[in-house]
Write an enzyme that holds these catalytic residues in place. Structure first.
Site, PDB file in Angstrom:
ATOM      1  N   GLY A  72      23.791   5.087  82.367  1.00 56.50           N
ATOM      2  CA  GLY A  72      23.573   5.833  81.131  1.00 56.50           C
ATOM      3  C   GLY A  72      24.386   7.117  81.093  1.00 56.50           C
ATOM      4  CD  GLN A 180      13.395   6.861  79.207  1.00 59.65           C
ATOM      5  OE1 GLN A 180      12.419   6.115  79.196  1.00 59.65           O
ATOM      6  NE2 GLN A 180      13.911   7.296  80.339  1.00 59.65           N
ATOM      7  CB  SER A 200      20.620   3.154  81.725  1.00 60.63           C
ATOM      8  OG  SER A 200      20.507   3.145  83.131  1.00 60.63           O
ATOM      9  CG  HIS A 202      18.084   2.965  86.686  1.00 61.32           C
ATOM     10  ND1 HIS A 202      17.132   3.907  86.977  1.00 61.32           N
ATOM     11  CD2 HIS A 202      19.106   3.630  86.114  1.00 61.32           C
ATOM     12  CE1 HIS A 202      17.573   5.103  86.619  1.00 61.32           C
ATOM     13  NE2 HIS A 202      18.768   4.967  86.090  1.00 61.32           N
ATOM     14  CB  THR A 239      37.192  -3.737  90.316  1.00 62.36           C
ATOM     15  OG1 THR A 239      38.586  -3.693  90.617  1.00 62.36           O
ATOM     16  CG2 THR A 239      36.661  -5.143  90.499  1.00 62.36           C
ATOM     17  CB  CYS A 327       9.229  24.096  91.191  1.00 65.47           C
ATOM     18  SG  CYS A 327       8.924  25.627  90.307  1.00 65.47           S
TER      19      CYS A 327
END
Ligand SMILES: *Cc1c(COP(=O)(O)O)cnc(C)c1O
Length: 408
Positions: A72, A180, A200, A202, A239, A327
């Site tokens: 993505g 998403q 994307s 995954h 490739t 954080c």
């Protein structure tokens, strides 16, 4: 043994067993380079083109309009950079929103330092961009609008078809990051009126390191990032990631076959989760739009608590969720998305995102609803956050190894 519940499907998904099978078969018997003219090359070429057809069919595109990328992030970079530099003679203005994924936001900001003018549109309290704001931002120098389809942090679904119609009327190219939304809600390039669209692997039960960019036929776009071979019809040198492409094709096909059923199932789980969390726990708010949101997406801010502390406590109980407050990644700032929605700093620090997937069950929701209230109670009892003090985060947040002072 600790019970393990995976509630972080917006970060990544487990690879579907049928995708694994297809990829393994491919890795074993089909190693050719699709550029080669001999038998081995052509065998790989055939598999790649079949995968391209599956991806194209899933978004209502023509296979020739699909370019495979490394994911993505690359597709977003490639779309934005390519449109910007190809249309530079027509104008230099780019419009985006404050809640984009960093793959879009940082690409646009980088162009802002290279002679382009950038408008970053605000969002409302639900994280929604208004079509009127887009219209008002357009100038005669505008060459690109890039607004995401669904937000990864708060699940809000944007009015992409309307923005696309507006862009087309004004002759401006329109890109959407559909990473998403793809596989969860209908994504059709004609219905959405988009010129470029990112997906994307995954995020849809496919492998990592593979994605695709849809580029509508006739779009003024050219490859500006990579220099190399003529792969992907001169649109992406290098490739092909053939096993990844085969995996993405299979994942797209499976996502289409199961989407309606899965969305109905996940919506039911999600709505129960949202209802019971907000009923059982005080001082908690849903973030993102109450109805125009992804079927698998629930996100909250718990007041007077740190998101990281909640994540660590949940993880000890075997529940994997995520927080918009970063954080753990070394940043002091809470999520740019939550801040853009007008959520105060101290509240945004208490964000949690629960993103469901096909393997989650009612029992997973039961388990979460059982362990979450005592975690919140315990953390609030020891939290100085309601006193609006400044404190050394490293003193109390054992998950955050960065030594710094977190201003609340
Ligand atoms: C995950 C994600 C990306 C990045 O995709 P990768 O394949 O991980 O590079 C881009 N945009 C959105 C909205 C995402 O959720």
């Amino acid at each position: 043994m600790t019970r393990r519940v995976y509630f972080d499907h917006s970060a990544t998904t487990p690879v579907h067993p049928e995708v694994v099978e297809e990829m393994c078969r491919f890795l074993k018997d089909n190693f050719g380079n699709p550029t080669s003219l001999h038998y081995f090359g052509q065998k790989a070429r055939k598999a790649v083109e079949e995968a391209r057809e599956k991806v194209a069919a899933a978004i209502g595109a023509n296979p020739a309009e699909i370019v495979f990328t490394s994911g993505g992030t690359e597709a977003d970079n490639m779309a934005i950079h390519g449109v910007a530099y190809t249309n530079r003679n027509r104008g230099n203005h780019i419009i985006t929103s404050a809640v984009e994924h960093h793959a879009v936001l940082n690409t646009v900001k980088a162009l802002g330092k290279q002679g382009f003018t950038v408008t970053i549109l605000p969002v409302d309290q639900y994280g929604m961009v208004s079509v009127e704001d887009v219209a008002a931002a357009i100038t005669d120098k505008t060459i690109l609008i890039t607004i995401m389809h669904a937000n990864n942090e708060v699940g809000t679904i944007m009015p992409i078809a309307e923005i696309g119609r507006l862009a087309r009327e004004r002759g401006i190219l329109f890109h959407t990051d559909a990473v998403q939304s793809f596989g969860k809600i209908p994504v059709n390039v004609d219905e959405l009126n988009v010129d470029l669209l990112t997906i994307s692997g995954h995020k849809i039960y496919g492998p990592k390191g593979i994605g695709a960019l849809y580029i509508r036929k006739g779009t003024r776009w050219r490859q500006t990032l990579f220099h190399g071979g003529a792969q992907e019809r001169l649109r992406r040198a290098g490739t092909e990631n053939t096993p990844g492409i085969i995996g993405l094709g299979k994942a797209a096909e499976l996502a289409m076959a199961n989407m309606e059923q899965e969305a109905a199932y996940l919506t039911r789980l999600r709505d129960r989760l949202i209802r019971e969390v907000t009923e059982k726990i005080s001082h908690v708010r849903l973030t993102g739009h109450p109805t125009k949101r992804l079927p698998n997406h629930a996100s909250f801010c718990f007041e007077f608590i740190e998101g990281e502390s909640m994540l660590l406590s949940l993880d000890l109980q075997g529940i994997a969720a995520s927080s918009g407050s970063a954080c753990t990644s070394g940043s002091l700032e809470p999520s740019h998305v939550l801040l853009a929605m007008g959520i105060p700093h101290e509240v945004a620090h208490g964000s949690i995102r629960i993103t469901l997937g096909r393997d989650n069950t009612e029992e997973d929701i039961d388990y979460f609803l059982e362990v979450m209230p005592p975690i919140v109670e315990r953390l609030r009892a020891m939290s100085p956050l309601d006193q609006e003090t400044e404190f050394a985060l490293s003193d109390r947040c054992n998950g955050c190894r960065v030594s710094h002072t977190c201003r609340v």
